[in-house]
Write a protein that holds these residues in place. Sequence first.
Motif, PDB file in Angstrom:
ATOM      1  N   PRO A 141      -5.773 -11.669  -5.603  1.00  0.00           N
ATOM      2  CA  PRO A 141      -5.338 -10.271  -5.641  1.00  0.00           C
ATOM      3  C   PRO A 141      -6.488  -9.284  -5.822  1.00  0.00           C
ATOM      4  O   PRO A 141      -7.387  -9.491  -6.645  1.00  0.00           O
ATOM      5  CB  PRO A 141      -4.381 -10.249  -6.841  1.00  0.00           C
ATOM      6  N   VAL A 246       4.291 -12.380  -4.303  1.00  0.00           N
ATOM      7  CA  VAL A 246       3.600 -12.466  -3.013  1.00  0.00           C
ATOM      8  C   VAL A 246       4.608 -12.878  -1.945  1.00  0.00           C
ATOM      9  O   VAL A 246       5.481 -13.717  -2.191  1.00  0.00           O
ATOM     10  CB  VAL A 246       2.455 -13.497  -3.052  1.00  0.00           C
ATOM     11  N   VAL A 286      -2.527  -8.509  -1.338  1.00  0.00           N
ATOM     12  CA  VAL A 286      -1.902  -8.559  -2.662  1.00  0.00           C
ATOM     13  C   VAL A 286      -2.787  -7.794  -3.643  1.00  0.00           C
ATOM     14  O   VAL A 286      -4.006  -7.954  -3.646  1.00  0.00           O
ATOM     15  CB  VAL A 286      -1.714 -10.009  -3.133  1.00  0.00           C
ATOM     16  N   ASP A 288      -3.857  -6.595  -7.554  1.00  0.00           N
ATOM     17  CA  ASP A 288      -3.855  -6.937  -8.982  1.00  0.00           C
ATOM     18  C   ASP A 288      -3.415  -5.708  -9.767  1.00  0.00           C
ATOM     19  O   ASP A 288      -4.061  -4.659  -9.708  1.00  0.00           O
ATOM     20  CB  ASP A 288      -5.251  -7.384  -9.400  1.00  0.00           C
TER      21      ASP A 288
END
Length: 316
Positions: A141, A246, A286, A288
């Motif tokens: 991520p 995800v 993706v 974080d």
Amino acid sequence: MAFFSGNKQTGDEEQTAKNVFHLNLEQKNILVTGGNGQLGSELKRLVQSHENNLQFFFTDVDTLDITRLDEIETFLDENKISYIINCAAYTAVDKAEDDVDLCYKINRDAVKNLALAATKHNAKVIHVSTDYVFDGTSTSPYKETDPVNPKSVYGESKQEGEAVLMEICPNSIIIRTAWLYSIYGNNFVKTMIKLGKERESLNVVADQAGTPTNAADLACAIVKIIDYSEANGLKSGIYHYSNEGVATWYDFTLLIHKLAGITTCKVSPIPTSDYPTRAVRPQYSVLDKSKIKSTFGISIPKWEDSLAVCISELTV
């Protein structure tokens, strides 16, 4: 232009509102640009449904041209704006490859105007950006500190918008998000429901990974950030927000159809190479979310749960 403040609620509805967010602020006037888009519409719905001490001014291109600095400055001055939430953007990713000038005019130059006006009028800016500032080659991520490397005109224009905002108005917040959908406007969820009802089969890309994000959740997070900022001061910088988890576009489609009760359309996975597009999409985007959660105490729902909420509203 639409103007909204919080509405009084009672009973269970009021308690639910308090669980979402609670504001104890002096009167603050907030400008929302792109007020007719997905996120702007979710913000509008949110503030109409909750009691608070914020007054929101929702504008769109027909009521405030953010490509004109003089119009922004006049608006901020006349309405004593304390915060600008910039939801306005050129988001036609493929079209942007040919419509370069307009894309940059909205995603970079208009952001510069907002930054200049905010600095002059001592307003704070919360600007919405995108996962497209990354090249999508990561396998973990993306953090806010990871290097940007956009691969499309859209991504480049958004990245330059981020840069000009932080250069002129460093006391700002940038929120990068991804795969946004809602009950409003045109989006992937609505398209897949429509196609699922019309067709016997669909081919959907299965090698691009990201996280679907319900705009309603992002709207709630933005209001919580304002609440936090009023109590503790603005924690400027770049933050990432998407729902948790995800998925690929294929995964996303399968769950859309399941939740919408579509059983007559066969969905098949295909590689990106079988679905060429004008603009390059990140293969992996993706985000974080550790920073936004730890800084503002925000709890983020799983993408599957938020999708279920959205589809339940769409199919009532």
